[in-house]
Motif scaffolding. Structure first.
Motif, PDB file in Angstrom:
ATOM      1  N   ALA A 102       7.662   9.944  -3.840  1.00 37.59           N
ATOM      2  CA  ALA A 102       9.138   9.611  -3.053  1.00 37.59           C
ATOM      3  C   ALA A 102       9.140   8.195  -2.470  1.00 37.59           C
ATOM      4  O   ALA A 102       9.991   7.648  -2.423  1.00 37.59           O
ATOM      5  CB  ALA A 102       9.325  10.647  -2.033  1.00 37.59           C
ATOM      6  N   ALA A 103       7.992   7.769  -1.791  1.00 36.74           N
ATOM      7  CA  ALA A 103       7.629   6.573  -1.300  1.00 36.74           C
ATOM      8  C   ALA A 103       7.973   5.482  -2.121  1.00 36.74           C
ATOM      9  O   ALA A 103       8.483   4.562  -2.085  1.00 36.74           O
ATOM     10  CB  ALA A 103       6.397   6.453  -0.480  1.00 36.74           C
ATOM     11  N   ALA A 104       7.299   5.629  -3.432  1.00 40.84           N
ATOM     12  CA  ALA A 104       7.378   4.717  -4.407  1.00 40.84           C
ATOM     13  C   ALA A 104       8.782   4.501  -4.943  1.00 40.84           C
ATOM     14  O   ALA A 104       9.245   3.281  -5.282  1.00 40.84           O
ATOM     15  CB  ALA A 104       6.453   4.848  -5.480  1.00 40.84           C
ATOM     16  N   ASP A 123       3.749  14.295  -3.972  1.00 44.59           N
ATOM     17  CA  ASP A 123       5.487  14.188  -3.785  1.00 44.59           C
ATOM     18  C   ASP A 123       5.720  13.305  -2.799  1.00 44.59           C
ATOM     19  O   ASP A 123       6.562  12.499  -3.103  1.00 44.59           O
ATOM     20  CB  ASP A 123       5.825  15.692  -3.513  1.00 44.59           C
ATOM     21  N   SER A 124       4.977  13.313  -1.746  1.00 42.48           N
ATOM     22  CA  SER A 124       5.210  12.094  -0.548  1.00 42.48           C
ATOM     23  C   SER A 124       4.970  10.659  -1.339  1.00 42.48           C
ATOM     24  O   SER A 124       5.650   9.756  -1.098  1.00 42.48           O
ATOM     25  CB  SER A 124       4.310  12.197   0.452  1.00 42.48           C
ATOM     26  N   ILE A 181      -6.331   5.770  -4.778  1.00 40.30           N
ATOM     27  CA  ILE A 181      -5.900   5.907  -6.157  1.00 40.30           C
ATOM     28  C   ILE A 181      -4.518   6.609  -6.331  1.00 40.30           C
ATOM     29  O   ILE A 181      -3.865   5.949  -7.229  1.00 40.30           O
ATOM     30  CB  ILE A 181      -7.170   6.745  -7.052  1.00 40.30           C
ATOM     31  N   ARG A 182      -4.461   7.485  -5.564  1.00 35.81           N
ATOM     32  CA  ARG A 182      -2.876   8.215  -5.687  1.00 35.81           C
ATOM     33  C   ARG A 182      -1.757   7.061  -5.542  1.00 35.81           C
ATOM     34  O   ARG A 182      -0.665   6.896  -6.221  1.00 35.81           O
ATOM     35  CB  ARG A 182      -2.829   9.166  -4.786  1.00 35.81           C
ATOM     36  N   VAL A 183      -1.669   6.398  -4.272  1.00 37.23           N
ATOM     37  CA  VAL A 183      -0.918   5.465  -3.897  1.00 37.23           C
ATOM     38  C   VAL A 183      -0.741   4.129  -4.963  1.00 37.23           C
ATOM     39  O   VAL A 183       0.356   3.566  -5.363  1.00 37.23           O
ATOM     40  CB  VAL A 183      -1.165   4.835  -2.705  1.00 37.23           C
ATOM     41  N   LEU A 192       8.185   3.921   6.407  1.00 36.94           N
ATOM     42  CA  LEU A 192       8.186   4.392   5.122  1.00 36.94           C
ATOM     43  C   LEU A 192       7.391   5.823   5.313  1.00 36.94           C
ATOM     44  O   LEU A 192       6.197   5.751   5.233  1.00 36.94           O
ATOM     45  CB  LEU A 192       7.382   3.687   3.994  1.00 36.94           C
ATOM     46  N   PRO A 193       8.053   7.038   5.189  1.00 35.02           N
ATOM     47  CA  PRO A 193       7.090   8.256   5.063  1.00 35.02           C
ATOM     48  C   PRO A 193       6.241   8.433   4.043  1.00 35.02           C
ATOM     49  O   PRO A 193       6.526   8.143   2.861  1.00 35.02           O
ATOM     50  CB  PRO A 193       8.534   9.354   4.869  1.00 35.02           C
TER      51      PRO A 193
END
Length: 215
Positions: free
Chosen positions: A42-44, A38-39, A90-92, A30-31
């Protein structure tokens, strides 16, 4: 996690290395660059499209970074370490929360360090069974202390989830030039145990392989 019935996504900012690791583990690459909005989005979205939910999120991204000398550290150096170790988690977490909320038993494991313990920092000699050698590192240690508080706050506001911080111990990885005395399997033990807990497990805590770690 592989072999327990879970489909495991292996997040990595280097796609080639991510694909290699996923192939070795039997997971899905999973990139994912935790410092890039943005990354992460996109992963989520990919996990949502393929699985529809997420049962376990392990925030494992971390860097030693610069800014660890308390005499010479600049705010910018410390900020760069926090970008991965704190803001990245936090972002993830923010992006994956809707998928976790779709799970019947959601779990978040934040990989911290006993170097982020205020209790140990205040009296390292009292906790040699947990951390045999204390290393002073302004940016890294304070980022892990911040991650511990982030963990506690998420746990309080999401009582249906099991959300904990873990200390894998001094493990031989790229992070420390493979100087740790523990193997990766030994270090991963507490991560896997907390990831596989049921709904009766603890939440809002800080744990190592030998039990609770002082805040």
């Amino acid at each position: 996690m592989i072999g327990t019935g879970h489909t495991v996504y292996v997040g990595a900012r280097d796609e080639r290395l991510g694909e290699k690791a996923a192939a070795e583990l039997g997971g899905r690459p999973l990139p994912l660059d935790v410092t890039d909005d943005d990354s992460v989005s996109a992963a989520a979205e990919r996990v949502r499209a393929e699985a529809g939910r997420l049962d376990v999120l392990v925030n494992n991204a971390g860097v030693i970074g610069l800014g660890n000398d308390a005499h010479d550290a600049t705010a910018e150096q410390v900020r760069m370490t926090y970008e991965t170790n704190v803001f990245g988690a936090i972002r993830v977490t923010h992006s994956f929360l809707p998928l976790l909320e779709a799970s019947e038993a959601p779990v978040i494991v934040n990989v911290s360090s006993s170097l982020g313990s205020l209790g140990i920092a205040g009296d390292p000699e009292q906790f040699t069974s947990i951390l045999p050698v204390y290393y002073s590192a302004l940016a890294y240690n304070s980022s892990k202390a911040a991650l511990n508080m982030v963990t506690a706050q998420y746990a309080r506001t999401h009582p249906r989830m099991r959300i904990n911080a873990v200390d894998p111990g001094h493990t031989a990885t790229d992070l420390n030039g493979h100087t740790g005395p523990q193997t990766v399997a030994e270090g991963a033990d507490i991560i896997v145990r907390m990831a596989l807990m049921d709904t009766n497990g603890p939440t809002g805590g800080f744990f190592g392989n030998s039990g609770p770690v002082p805040w």
